[in-house]
Design a protein around this motif. Structure first.
Motif, PDB file in Angstrom:
ATOM      1  N   PRO A   2      40.162  41.174  39.222  1.00  9.36           N
ATOM      2  CA  PRO A   2      38.892  42.525  38.505  1.00  9.36           C
ATOM      3  C   PRO A   2      38.079  41.007  38.605  1.00  9.36           C
ATOM      4  O   PRO A   2      36.649  42.031  38.619  1.00  9.36           O
ATOM      5  CB  PRO A   2      39.435  42.429  37.219  1.00  9.36           C
ATOM      6  CG  PRO A   2      41.548  43.347  37.069  1.00  9.36           C
ATOM      7  CD  PRO A   2      42.336  42.151  39.007  1.00  9.36           C
ATOM      8  N   THR A   3      38.154  40.074  38.398  1.00 15.67           N
ATOM      9  CA  THR A   3      37.519  39.524  38.558  1.00 15.67           C
ATOM     10  C   THR A   3      36.646  38.989  40.154  1.00 15.67           C
ATOM     11  O   THR A   3      35.248  38.738  39.796  1.00 15.67           O
ATOM     12  CB  THR A   3      37.712  37.611  38.041  1.00 15.67           C
ATOM     13  OG1 THR A   3      38.685  38.167  36.689  1.00 15.67           O
ATOM     14  CG2 THR A   3      36.949  36.839  37.888  1.00 15.67           C
ATOM     15  N   LEU A  19      36.097  41.000  42.093  1.00 19.12           N
ATOM     16  CA  LEU A  19      34.704  42.100  42.154  1.00 19.12           C
ATOM     17  C   LEU A  19      33.859  42.224  41.356  1.00 19.12           C
ATOM     18  O   LEU A  19      32.461  43.112  41.883  1.00 19.12           O
ATOM     19  CB  LEU A  19      35.754  43.630  41.317  1.00 19.12           C
ATOM     20  CG  LEU A  19      36.996  44.212  41.731  1.00 19.12           C
ATOM     21  CD1 LEU A  19      37.433  45.800  41.117  1.00 19.12           C
ATOM     22  CD2 LEU A  19      36.442  45.078  43.323  1.00 19.12           C
ATOM     23  N   GLY A  20      33.492  41.347  40.473  1.00 18.29           N
ATOM     24  CA  GLY A  20      32.056  40.606  39.578  1.00 18.29           C
ATOM     25  C   GLY A  20      31.043  40.489  41.271  1.00 18.29           C
ATOM     26  O   GLY A  20      30.286  39.963  40.957  1.00 18.29           O
ATOM     27  N   LEU A  21      32.249  39.894  42.424  1.00 18.05           N
ATOM     28  CA  LEU A  21      31.286  39.097  43.483  1.00 18.05           C
ATOM     29  C   LEU A  21      30.489  39.827  44.530  1.00 18.05           C
ATOM     30  O   LEU A  21      29.313  39.272  44.684  1.00 18.05           O
ATOM     31  CB  LEU A  21      32.011  38.180  44.058  1.00 18.05           C
ATOM     32  CG  LEU A  21      32.941  37.495  43.168  1.00 18.05           C
ATOM     33  CD1 LEU A  21      34.173  36.702  44.578  1.00 18.05           C
ATOM     34  CD2 LEU A  21      32.025  35.758  42.899  1.00 18.05           C
ATOM     35  N   SER A  44      28.533  42.331  42.535  1.00 23.49           N
ATOM     36  CA  SER A  44      27.755  42.576  41.799  1.00 23.49           C
ATOM     37  C   SER A  44      26.421  42.576  43.002  1.00 23.49           C
ATOM     38  O   SER A  44      25.941  41.056  42.897  1.00 23.49           O
ATOM     39  CB  SER A  44      27.895  42.336  40.846  1.00 23.49           C
ATOM     40  OG  SER A  44      26.099  42.342  39.700  1.00 23.49           O
ATOM     41  N   ASP A  77      23.354  41.586  40.896  1.00 25.14           N
ATOM     42  CA  ASP A  77      23.035  40.735  39.903  1.00 25.14           C
ATOM     43  C   ASP A  77      23.154  39.283  40.409  1.00 25.14           C
ATOM     44  O   ASP A  77      24.727  38.545  40.257  1.00 25.14           O
ATOM     45  CB  ASP A  77      23.602  41.104  38.799  1.00 25.14           C
ATOM     46  CG  ASP A  77      22.253  40.204  37.939  1.00 25.14           C
ATOM     47  OD1 ASP A  77      21.813  39.605  38.133  1.00 25.14           O
ATOM     48  OD2 ASP A  77      23.056  40.218  35.924  1.00 25.14           O
ATOM     49  N   THR A 111      25.434  37.887  37.415  1.00 26.08           N
ATOM     50  CA  THR A 111      27.023  38.262  37.160  1.00 26.08           C
ATOM     51  C   THR A 111      27.898  37.340  38.402  1.00 26.08           C
ATOM     52  O   THR A 111      28.621  37.190  38.204  1.00 26.08           O
ATOM     53  CB  THR A 111      26.547  40.300  37.537  1.00 26.08           C
ATOM     54  OG1 THR A 111      26.308  40.610  36.176  1.00 26.08           O
ATOM     55  CG2 THR A 111      28.148  40.511  37.527  1.00 26.08           C
ATOM     56  N   ARG A 112      27.051  37.666  39.823  1.00 24.65           N
ATOM     57  CA  ARG A 112      28.395  37.255  40.677  1.00 24.65           C
ATOM     58  C   ARG A 112      28.271  34.966  40.220  1.00 24.65           C
ATOM     59  O   ARG A 112      30.095  34.988  40.323  1.00 24.65           O
ATOM     60  CB  ARG A 112      27.479  36.976  41.751  1.00 24.65           C
ATOM     61  CG  ARG A 112      27.144  38.122  42.732  1.00 24.65           C
ATOM     62  CD  ARG A 112      26.956  38.254  43.797  1.00 24.65           C
ATOM     63  NE  ARG A 112      25.611  37.331  44.556  1.00 24.65           N
ATOM     64  CZ  ARG A 112      24.297  37.648  44.460  1.00 24.65           C
ATOM     65  NH1 ARG A 112      23.859  39.252  44.024  1.00 24.65           N
ATOM     66  NH2 ARG A 112      23.395  36.920  44.865  1.00 24.65           N
ATOM     67  N   ALA A 149      31.344  35.678  37.135  1.00 21.47           N
ATOM     68  CA  ALA A 149      32.291  36.299  38.517  1.00 21.47           C
ATOM     69  C   ALA A 149      33.188  34.985  38.786  1.00 21.47           C
ATOM     70  O   ALA A 149      34.497  34.620  38.785  1.00 21.47           O
ATOM     71  CB  ALA A 149      32.422  37.454  39.377  1.00 21.47           C
ATOM     72  N   LYS A 184      34.200  32.246  36.380  1.00 21.34           N
ATOM     73  CA  LYS A 184      35.520  32.772  35.902  1.00 21.34           C
ATOM     74  C   LYS A 184      36.871  32.573  36.657  1.00 21.34           C
ATOM     75  O   LYS A 184      37.705  32.372  36.612  1.00 21.34           O
ATOM     76  CB  LYS A 184      35.419  33.910  35.220  1.00 21.34           C
ATOM     77  CG  LYS A 184      36.570  34.337  34.662  1.00 21.34           C
ATOM     78  CD  LYS A 184      36.421  36.215  34.137  1.00 21.34           C
ATOM     79  CE  LYS A 184      37.861  36.459  32.898  1.00 21.34           C
ATOM     80  NZ  LYS A 184      37.599  37.859  32.970  1.00 21.34           N
TER      81      LYS A 184
END
Length: 312
Positions: free
Chosen positions: A90-91, A93-95, A97, A99, A102-103, A106, A109
Protein backbone atom coordinates in the motif's frame (compact mmCIF):
# COMPACT_ATOMS: atom_id res chain seq x y z
CA UNK A 1 13.20 -1.61 -3.83
CA UNK A 2 10.60 -3.77 -2.10
CA UNK A 3 11.43 -6.88 -4.15
CA UNK A 4 15.14 -6.44 -3.43
CA UNK A 5 14.45 -6.36 0.30
CA UNK A 6 12.29 -9.49 0.08
CA UNK A 7 15.06 -11.31 -1.82
CA UNK A 8 17.57 -10.23 0.82
CA UNK A 9 15.40 -11.68 3.59
CA UNK A 10 15.05 -14.90 1.56
CA UNK A 11 18.85 -15.26 1.39
CA UNK A 12 19.00 -15.12 5.19
CA UNK A 13 17.02 -18.34 5.54
CA UNK A 14 19.27 -21.07 7.00
CA UNK A 15 19.55 -24.44 5.32
CA UNK A 16 18.05 -27.43 7.06
CA UNK A 17 20.56 -29.67 8.80
CA UNK A 18 21.57 -32.79 6.86
CA UNK A 19 20.78 -36.27 8.10
CA UNK A 20 23.62 -37.73 10.16
CA UNK A 21 24.25 -41.46 10.22
CA UNK A 22 25.38 -42.39 13.72
CA UNK A 23 27.47 -45.51 14.45
CA UNK A 24 25.48 -48.60 15.29
CA UNK A 25 26.51 -50.83 18.17
CA UNK A 26 26.53 -54.50 17.11
CA UNK A 27 24.84 -57.22 19.12
CA UNK A 28 27.23 -57.99 21.96
CA UNK A 29 25.09 -60.56 23.75
CA UNK A 30 27.74 -63.21 23.05
CA UNK A 31 30.60 -61.12 24.45
CA UNK A 32 30.46 -62.48 28.01
CA UNK A 33 30.16 -66.19 27.05
CA UNK A 34 33.00 -65.83 24.54
CA UNK A 35 35.14 -63.97 27.06
CA UNK A 36 34.61 -66.79 29.56
CA UNK A 37 35.81 -69.33 26.99
CA UNK A 38 38.82 -67.21 25.97
CA UNK A 39 39.60 -66.18 29.56
CA UNK A 40 39.12 -62.51 28.64
CA UNK A 41 37.43 -59.52 30.19
CA UNK A 42 34.40 -58.19 28.26
CA UNK A 43 33.84 -55.22 30.60
CA UNK A 44 35.78 -52.58 28.57
CA UNK A 45 34.01 -53.61 25.34
CA UNK A 46 30.57 -53.51 26.95
CA UNK A 47 31.35 -50.19 28.62
CA UNK A 48 32.41 -48.72 25.26
CA UNK A 49 29.18 -49.93 23.67
CA UNK A 50 27.20 -48.32 26.48
CA UNK A 51 29.06 -45.02 25.97
CA UNK A 52 28.36 -45.11 22.23
CA UNK A 53 24.65 -45.58 22.90
CA UNK A 54 24.67 -42.65 25.32
CA UNK A 55 26.61 -40.48 22.87
CA UNK A 56 24.19 -41.37 20.08
CA UNK A 57 21.30 -40.29 22.27
CA UNK A 58 23.06 -37.00 23.10
CA UNK A 59 23.84 -36.29 19.44
CA UNK A 60 20.32 -37.19 18.29
CA UNK A 61 18.80 -34.88 20.91
CA UNK A 62 21.10 -32.02 19.91
CA UNK A 63 20.31 -32.51 16.22
CA UNK A 64 16.58 -32.61 16.91
CA UNK A 65 16.81 -29.40 18.91
CA UNK A 66 18.89 -27.73 16.19
CA UNK A 67 16.42 -28.74 13.46
CA UNK A 68 13.56 -27.29 15.52
CA UNK A 69 15.50 -24.04 15.94
CA UNK A 70 16.26 -23.81 12.20
CA UNK A 71 12.65 -24.56 11.26
CA UNK A 72 11.42 -21.90 13.67
CA UNK A 73 13.81 -19.34 12.21
CA UNK A 74 12.69 -20.07 8.65
CA UNK A 75 9.06 -19.71 9.73
CA UNK A 76 9.79 -16.37 11.42
CA UNK A 77 11.70 -15.02 8.42
CA UNK A 78 8.79 -15.91 6.14
CA UNK A 79 6.51 -14.09 8.56
CA UNK A 80 8.76 -11.01 8.53
CA UNK A 81 8.82 -10.99 4.71
CA UNK A 82 5.04 -11.43 4.55
CA UNK A 83 4.52 -8.57 6.97
CA UNK A 84 6.83 -6.33 4.96
CA UNK A 85 4.92 -7.18 1.78
CA UNK A 86 1.53 -6.44 3.37
CA UNK A 87 2.66 -3.12 4.79
CA UNK A 88 4.89 -2.15 1.91
CA UNK A 89 2.55 -2.66 -1.02
CA UNK A 90 0.00 0.00 0.00
CA UNK A 91 2.85 2.38 0.75
CA UNK A 92 4.48 1.67 -2.62
CA UNK A 93 1.29 2.71 -4.39
CA UNK A 94 1.99 6.23 -3.21
CA UNK A 95 4.99 6.27 -5.56
CA UNK A 96 2.52 6.38 -8.45
CA UNK A 97 1.07 9.71 -7.29
CA UNK A 98 1.52 12.76 -9.50
CA UNK A 99 2.10 14.86 -6.40
CA UNK A 100 5.87 15.09 -5.69
CA UNK A 101 5.35 15.55 -1.95
CA UNK A 102 3.15 12.43 -1.82
CA UNK A 103 5.77 10.43 -3.70
CA UNK A 104 8.52 11.67 -1.39
CA UNK A 105 6.51 10.77 1.71
CA UNK A 106 5.75 7.31 0.30
CA UNK A 107 9.43 6.74 -0.50
CA UNK A 108 10.51 7.74 3.01
CA UNK A 109 7.92 5.49 4.63
CA UNK A 110 8.84 2.57 2.36
CA UNK A 111 12.52 2.92 3.18
CA UNK A 112 11.73 2.99 6.89
CA UNK A 113 9.60 -0.15 6.58
CA UNK A 114 12.35 -1.97 4.68
CA UNK A 115 15.02 -0.93 7.19
CA UNK A 116 12.82 -2.05 10.09
CA UNK A 117 12.08 -5.47 8.64
CA UNK A 118 15.65 -6.13 7.50
CA UNK A 119 16.73 -5.34 11.04
CA UNK A 120 14.16 -7.77 12.40
CA UNK A 121 15.37 -10.50 10.02
CA UNK A 122 19.02 -9.91 10.92
CA UNK A 123 18.26 -10.03 14.63
CA UNK A 124 16.34 -13.29 14.17
CA UNK A 125 19.27 -14.94 12.39
CA UNK A 126 21.67 -13.73 15.09
CA UNK A 127 19.38 -15.20 17.74
CA UNK A 128 19.46 -18.52 15.88
CA UNK A 129 23.26 -18.52 15.98
CA UNK A 130 23.20 -18.05 19.73
CA UNK A 131 20.53 -20.73 20.17
CA UNK A 132 22.52 -23.21 18.04
CA UNK A 133 25.67 -22.47 20.02
CA UNK A 134 23.80 -23.22 23.25
CA UNK A 135 22.34 -26.41 21.76
CA UNK A 136 25.81 -27.57 20.72
CA UNK A 137 27.21 -27.36 24.25
CA UNK A 138 25.91 -30.83 25.07
CA UNK A 139 28.15 -32.19 22.29
CA UNK A 140 31.39 -30.87 23.78
CA UNK A 141 31.96 -33.85 26.12
CA UNK A 142 31.37 -36.22 23.20
CA UNK A 143 33.78 -34.34 20.93
CA UNK A 144 36.55 -34.02 23.49
CA UNK A 145 36.53 -37.51 24.96
CA UNK A 146 39.90 -39.17 24.21
CA UNK A 147 39.54 -42.12 21.84
CA UNK A 148 40.70 -45.40 23.29
CA UNK A 149 40.53 -48.97 22.08
CA UNK A 150 38.21 -51.11 24.18
CA UNK A 151 39.98 -54.22 22.88
CA UNK A 152 43.40 -52.89 23.78
CA UNK A 153 42.22 -51.98 27.27
CA UNK A 154 40.93 -55.50 27.94
CA UNK A 155 43.53 -57.66 29.74
CA UNK A 156 44.56 -60.86 27.98
CA UNK A 157 44.00 -62.82 31.22
CA UNK A 158 41.77 -62.09 34.20
CA UNK A 159 44.79 -61.83 36.52
CA UNK A 160 46.84 -59.49 34.33
CA UNK A 161 46.78 -55.76 34.96
CA UNK A 162 45.18 -53.51 32.33
CA UNK A 163 47.35 -51.25 30.19
CA UNK A 164 45.21 -48.53 28.57
CA UNK A 165 46.47 -47.73 25.13
CA UNK A 166 45.27 -44.88 22.98
CA UNK A 167 44.66 -45.49 19.31
CA UNK A 168 47.58 -44.29 17.18
CA UNK A 169 47.07 -40.91 15.57
CA UNK A 170 46.53 -41.19 11.83
CA UNK A 171 49.40 -39.66 9.81
CA UNK A 172 48.74 -36.63 7.68
CA UNK A 173 48.75 -38.79 4.56
CA UNK A 174 45.48 -40.26 5.81
CA UNK A 175 43.74 -36.89 6.08
CA UNK A 176 40.00 -37.31 5.98
CA UNK A 177 40.01 -40.60 7.89
CA UNK A 178 38.54 -40.53 11.38
CA UNK A 179 40.65 -42.38 13.94
CA UNK A 180 37.63 -44.32 15.12
CA UNK A 181 37.10 -45.81 11.66
CA UNK A 182 40.27 -47.95 11.74
CA UNK A 183 40.80 -51.26 13.48
CA UNK A 184 44.34 -51.71 14.75
CA UNK A 185 45.27 -55.35 15.29
CA UNK A 186 48.21 -54.47 17.55
CA UNK A 187 47.55 -51.04 19.03
CA UNK A 188 50.50 -48.99 20.11
CA UNK A 189 50.68 -45.68 21.97
CA UNK A 190 50.05 -42.53 19.96
CA UNK A 191 53.37 -41.39 18.47
CA UNK A 192 55.10 -38.71 20.46
CA UNK A 193 56.33 -35.72 18.45
CA UNK A 194 60.01 -36.00 17.67
CA UNK A 195 60.74 -32.28 17.76
CA UNK A 196 59.00 -30.32 20.51
CA UNK A 197 60.81 -27.04 19.86
CA UNK A 198 58.94 -25.59 16.92
CA UNK A 199 59.23 -22.15 15.39
CA UNK A 200 59.22 -18.94 17.40
CA UNK A 201 55.89 -18.01 15.80
CA UNK A 202 54.41 -21.39 16.71
CA UNK A 203 55.55 -21.10 20.32
CA UNK A 204 54.18 -17.56 20.52
CA UNK A 205 50.84 -18.72 19.10
CA UNK A 206 50.66 -21.51 21.69
CA UNK A 207 51.42 -19.07 24.50
CA UNK A 208 48.69 -16.75 23.24
CA UNK A 209 46.15 -19.58 22.93
CA UNK A 210 46.96 -20.88 26.42
CA UNK A 211 46.53 -17.40 27.84
CA UNK A 212 42.85 -17.65 26.88
CA UNK A 213 42.16 -20.92 28.70
CA UNK A 214 38.92 -20.46 30.61
CA UNK A 215 37.41 -18.01 28.13
CA UNK A 216 33.85 -18.99 27.08
CA UNK A 217 32.89 -20.50 23.75
CA UNK A 218 31.13 -17.93 21.56
CA UNK A 219 29.76 -18.78 18.11
CA UNK A 220 31.75 -16.62 15.67
CA UNK A 221 33.91 -15.33 18.52
CA UNK A 222 37.36 -13.95 17.70
CA UNK A 223 38.23 -12.55 21.10
CA UNK A 224 35.29 -10.23 21.59
CA UNK A 225 34.13 -11.87 24.81
CA UNK A 226 34.98 -15.42 23.73
CA UNK A 227 36.14 -17.64 20.89
CA UNK A 228 34.97 -20.31 18.52
CA UNK A 229 37.52 -22.91 17.41
CA UNK A 230 38.96 -21.16 14.35
CA UNK A 231 38.57 -17.76 16.00
CA UNK A 232 40.96 -18.90 18.75
CA UNK A 233 43.64 -20.23 16.40
CA UNK A 234 43.33 -17.20 14.11
CA UNK A 235 43.62 -14.82 17.06
CA UNK A 236 46.53 -16.73 18.62
CA UNK A 237 48.55 -16.70 15.42
CA UNK A 238 47.74 -13.02 14.84
CA UNK A 239 49.46 -12.35 18.18
CA UNK A 240 52.51 -14.06 16.67
CA UNK A 241 52.34 -11.94 13.52
CA UNK A 242 50.88 -14.67 11.28
CA UNK A 243 47.53 -14.20 9.54
CA UNK A 244 45.30 -17.27 9.14
CA UNK A 245 42.02 -17.68 7.21
CA UNK A 246 38.84 -17.45 9.27
CA UNK A 247 37.24 -20.91 9.12
CA UNK A 248 38.52 -24.27 10.36
CA UNK A 249 38.78 -26.07 7.01
CA UNK A 250 40.53 -23.06 5.45
CA UNK A 251 43.25 -23.23 8.09
CA UNK A 252 44.69 -26.42 6.56
CA UNK A 253 47.50 -24.34 5.07
CA UNK A 254 51.28 -24.36 5.04
CA UNK A 255 53.02 -27.73 5.34
CA UNK A 256 51.17 -30.92 6.14
CA UNK A 257 53.06 -32.99 8.73
CA UNK A 258 52.70 -36.41 10.31
CA UNK A 259 51.95 -37.07 13.97
CA UNK A 260 55.57 -37.85 14.81
CA UNK A 261 56.66 -34.50 13.33
CA UNK A 262 54.29 -32.36 15.41
CA UNK A 263 55.67 -29.18 16.92
CA UNK A 264 53.99 -26.60 19.16
CA UNK A 265 51.80 -24.35 17.03
CA UNK A 266 50.88 -27.00 14.46
CA UNK A 267 47.16 -27.14 13.74
CA UNK A 268 44.95 -30.23 14.08
CA UNK A 269 42.28 -29.72 11.42
CA UNK A 270 38.89 -31.30 10.75
CA UNK A 271 36.34 -30.08 8.21
CA UNK A 272 34.41 -28.37 11.01
CA UNK A 273 36.88 -27.92 13.88
CA UNK A 274 40.48 -26.90 14.47
CA UNK A 275 42.77 -27.16 17.49
CA UNK A 276 46.41 -26.21 18.14
CA UNK A 277 49.08 -28.66 19.22
CA UNK A 278 50.66 -27.23 22.37
CA UNK A 279 53.33 -29.87 23.05
CA UNK A 280 53.62 -32.84 25.39
CA UNK A 281 50.83 -34.73 23.63
CA UNK A 282 48.23 -32.03 24.26
CA UNK A 283 46.15 -29.57 22.25
CA UNK A 284 44.52 -26.28 23.17
CA UNK A 285 41.10 -25.63 21.65
CA UNK A 286 37.94 -23.59 22.01
CA UNK A 287 35.57 -25.90 23.79
CA UNK A 288 33.35 -24.43 26.44
CA UNK A 289 35.47 -22.91 27.80
CA UNK A 290 38.82 -22.71 25.99
CA UNK A 291 40.77 -25.67 27.36
CA UNK A 292 43.60 -28.15 26.87
CA UNK A 293 42.95 -31.80 26.02
CA UNK A 294 44.90 -34.91 24.99
CA UNK A 295 45.89 -35.06 21.31
CA UNK A 296 43.28 -36.83 19.16
CA UNK A 297 42.26 -37.21 15.52
CA UNK A 298 38.51 -37.73 15.93
CA UNK A 299 35.90 -35.06 16.57
CA UNK A 300 32.16 -35.85 16.44
CA UNK A 301 32.53 -37.84 13.23
CA UNK A 302 34.01 -34.89 11.32
CA UNK A 303 36.38 -35.58 8.44
CA UNK A 304 39.97 -35.34 9.69
CA UNK A 305 42.08 -33.19 7.36
CA UNK A 306 45.43 -33.80 9.06
CA UNK A 307 48.15 -31.88 10.89
CA UNK A 308 49.28 -28.60 9.38
CA UNK A 309 52.15 -26.19 10.06
CA UNK A 310 51.03 -22.73 8.89
CA UNK A 311 54.47 -21.20 9.48
CA UNK A 312 56.25 -23.54 7.03
Amino acid sequence: MLDTALKQIATMQPAQLPEVELPRVPDLSAAEPLAAIAHGNPAPLLESAKNIDLDNATISAALSQARTLVTGTIRDLVGIATQLLRQGLPTALGLLSLDPSTRAAAMAKLRALISQHLGMATARVQRLMGDLSAAAQSLQPVAQRPVRSALADAPAHPTSSPHPTTLPEQPAAGAGADATAHEVPSPSPAPEPAAEGGSAAGQAAVAAAKSQVGQPYVWGGTGNGGFDCSGLTQWAYSQAGVELPRTADQQAIGQQVSADQLQPGDLVVWDGHVAMYSGNGEIVEAGDPVQTNPLRTSNMGMQFKGFWRPTA
